[in-house]
Design a protein around this motif. Structure first.
Motif, short mmCIF file in Angstrom:
data_model
loop_
_atom_site.label_atom_id
_atom_site.label_comp_id
_atom_site.label_asym_id
_atom_site.label_seq_id
_atom_site.Cartn_x
_atom_site.Cartn_y
_atom_site.Cartn_z
N ARG A 50 21.17 22.48 1.30
CA ARG A 50 21.29 23.42 2.42
C ARG A 50 20.18 24.47 2.33
O ARG A 50 19.76 24.85 1.25
N GLY A 51 19.73 24.95 3.48
CA GLY A 51 18.75 26.02 3.53
C GLY A 51 17.39 25.54 3.99
O GLY A 51 17.11 24.34 4.02
N GLY A 52 16.54 26.50 4.37
CA GLY A 52 15.18 26.19 4.76
C GLY A 52 15.00 25.90 6.23
O GLY A 52 13.93 26.14 6.80
N CYS A 53 15.97 25.32 6.89
CA CYS A 53 15.90 24.97 8.32
C CYS A 53 17.31 24.75 8.83
O CYS A 53 18.28 24.87 8.09
N VAL B 194 21.95 6.19 7.62
CA VAL B 194 23.20 6.01 8.38
C VAL B 194 24.10 7.25 8.29
O VAL B 194 25.02 7.42 9.09
N ALA B 195 23.82 8.09 7.30
CA ALA B 195 24.61 9.31 7.13
C ALA B 195 23.77 10.33 6.38
O ALA B 195 22.79 9.99 5.69
N VAL B 196 24.16 11.60 6.53
CA VAL B 196 23.48 12.68 5.82
C VAL B 196 24.53 13.52 5.10
O VAL B 196 25.50 13.98 5.72
N VAL B 197 24.33 13.71 3.80
CA VAL B 197 25.21 14.57 3.01
C VAL B 197 24.42 15.81 2.63
O VAL B 197 23.38 15.72 1.97
N ILE B 198 24.91 16.97 3.09
CA ILE B 198 24.25 18.25 2.79
C ILE B 198 25.09 18.96 1.73
O ILE B 198 26.28 19.20 1.94
N TYR B 199 24.48 19.25 0.60
CA TYR B 199 25.25 19.98 -0.42
C TYR B 199 24.90 21.46 -0.37
O TYR B 199 23.75 21.85 -0.20
N ASN B 200 25.94 22.26 -0.50
CA ASN B 200 25.78 23.71 -0.42
C ASN B 200 25.16 24.24 -1.71
O ASN B 200 25.11 23.54 -2.72
N ARG C 205 23.93 30.40 -3.46
CA ARG C 205 23.43 31.56 -2.70
C ARG C 205 24.04 31.65 -1.31
O ARG C 205 23.98 32.70 -0.66
N PHE C 206 24.64 30.55 -0.81
CA PHE C 206 25.30 30.56 0.49
C PHE C 206 26.82 30.68 0.36
O PHE C 206 27.54 30.61 1.35
N GLY C 207 27.33 30.83 -0.85
CA GLY C 207 28.77 30.96 -1.02
C GLY C 207 29.42 29.73 -1.59
O GLY C 207 30.57 29.76 -2.00
N ASN C 208 28.69 28.62 -1.63
CA ASN C 208 29.15 27.39 -2.28
C ASN C 208 30.49 26.89 -1.73
O ASN C 208 31.33 26.40 -2.47
N ILE D 11 28.17 15.14 6.72
CA ILE D 11 29.20 15.87 5.98
C ILE D 11 28.54 16.90 5.07
O ILE D 11 27.34 16.82 4.79
N MET D 12 29.34 17.88 4.64
CA MET D 12 28.87 18.85 3.65
C MET D 12 29.77 18.76 2.42
O MET D 12 30.99 18.58 2.53
N VAL D 13 29.16 18.90 1.24
CA VAL D 13 29.90 18.97 -0.02
C VAL D 13 29.47 20.23 -0.75
O VAL D 13 28.43 20.83 -0.44
N GLY D 14 30.26 20.64 -1.73
CA GLY D 14 29.93 21.81 -2.52
C GLY D 14 28.79 21.53 -3.49
O GLY D 14 28.39 20.39 -3.71
N TYR D 15 28.28 22.60 -4.09
CA TYR D 15 27.15 22.48 -5.01
C TYR D 15 27.46 21.58 -6.22
O TYR D 15 26.64 20.70 -6.56
N PRO D 16 28.60 21.75 -6.88
CA PRO D 16 28.87 20.89 -8.05
C PRO D 16 28.88 19.40 -7.71
O PRO D 16 28.35 18.58 -8.46
N LYS D 17 29.50 19.07 -6.55
CA LYS D 17 29.55 17.66 -6.15
C LYS D 17 28.15 17.15 -5.82
O LYS D 17 27.78 16.01 -6.16
N GLY D 18 27.35 17.99 -5.16
CA GLY D 18 26.00 17.58 -4.81
C GLY D 18 25.15 17.30 -6.04
O GLY D 18 24.43 16.29 -6.10
#
Length: 339
Positions: free
Chosen positions: A117-120, A135-141, A144-147, A163-170
């Motif tokens: 996450r971040g930058g754009c 086919v899919a995009v996974v964005i991990y937090n 600095r954004f609250g995780n 989908i979005m996942v938390g930092y540890p999962k990413g």
């Protein structure tokens, strides 16, 4: 009364927070996502699997399942991991024996992009990955954004699952991919969540209700203290009046009862207030209307009522009349000094 009014207004403000859907409150619907991964550790040939309902679908994402090998943006810096450049290339580790694409060609589908996450904007990340046929995009937090997984707006990204996942999962998924280990990911639809949120119109309504509540509460407070001030003033006035009344009552004639008093049958007559017979040495007060009572009985009565308990004569007025005309008459009963 004041407390009741304030509670009523508070209830009105709370009701405003639950404005019906047609009046400003809207439904927010979102879905969690199951994220399952599997890869084989080269050392020991051990298969590592993981599955958790740890993702959250984006607002514009189709709520569908997706699976493929995980790919990450090419580049060593954290900036590259954000996948914001329009010409971003992705590294997708392939299983042993699989043939990679020719140089410069996009990786074969199906594959899933993992970006930070971040930058754009979210839309830019998804668009860049979809351009490379992800086919899919996974964005991990990131911390600095609250995780936390949040609602993502990426309108216009078509049928790409996001989908979005938390930092540890990413980082858990990213670490083996960076080592060149193929990671197979499966995304599945999780739990549907529905909640209401307050629109700007409702916030304004609640603010107006709160300000109104405060104004009315202040008005009630002022009214309460004015009433209290007036009541206290009347109490002071009443106390002053009682002092004057007590002074006048003390001017009424007193007499100590003895056997043989003229006009008073000690054995037959009684005090109309306490209904007890007069006894020798009792101190009685004689009213202008000639009615006789125990002093301890009649004084408190006159202080509160001013009238004779028997004939209802206003003793204070009657005494004032006598004082003005100087027509005070002596009682037929002898005074204590005469006896």
């Amino acid at each position: 009364m004041l407390c009741r009014a304030r509670l009523t207004l508070l209830a009105a403000a709370l009701l405003a927070l639950g404005v019906p859907r047609g009046g400003g409150a809207r439904l927010l619907e979102w879905y969690t996502a199951w994220v399952s991964t599997a890869y084989t550790e080269p050392l020991g040939n051990r298969t590592v699997r993981g599955s958790a309902e740890s993702g959250r679908y984006g607002d514009s994402s189709p709520k569908e399942s997706a699976q493929g090998l995980v790919g990450i943006p090419r580049g060593a810096s954290a900036r590259h991991m954000e996948g914001c450049a329009a010409d971003t290339d992705y590294d997708v580790p392939l299983p042993p024996g699989s043939r990679g694409p020719p140089s410069g060609e996009p990786p074969p589908p199906p594959w899933i992009a993992l970006v930070a996450r971040g930058g754009c904007t979210f839309k830019d990340k998804v668009t860049n990955a979809a351009r490379k046929r992800a086919v899919a995009v996974v964005i991990y937090n990131e911390p600095r954004f609250g995780n936390a997984t949040v609602s993502m707006s990426h309108l216009g990204t078509g049928n790409t699952v996001v989908i979005m996942v938390g930092y540890p999962k990413g980082i858990e998924i990213l670490e083996p991919v960076r080592r060149g280990i193929p990671v197979k990911m499966t995304i599945g639809v999780g739990t549907r969540h529905v909640q209401e949120y307050i629109s700007g119109q409702s916030v304004v309504f609640v603010a107006i209700a709160f300000i109104t509540m405060m104004i009315i509460s202040l008005a009630w407070l002022i009214f309460y203290y004015i009433q209290r001030f007036l009541y206290t003033g009347s109490q002071f006035g009443s106390q002053g009046h009682r002092k004057e009344t007590k002074k006048v009552i003390n001017e009424l004639q007193l007499h100590t009862v003895k056997h043989g008093d003229k006009g008073l049958d000690v054995d037959a007559e009684n005090c109309a207030v306490c209904i007890e017979n007069y006894k020798p040495k009792d101190i009685v007060r004689i009213l202008p209307c000639k009615h006789i009572f125990h002093r301890t009985c009649i004084d408190p009565w006159l202080l509160d009522h001013r009238t004779c308990p028997m004939c209802k004569l206003d003793v204070i007025k009657a005494l004032g009349y006598w004082r003005e005309r100087k027509l005070r008459k002596r009682s037929d009963l002898p005074t204590a000094a005469q006896l």
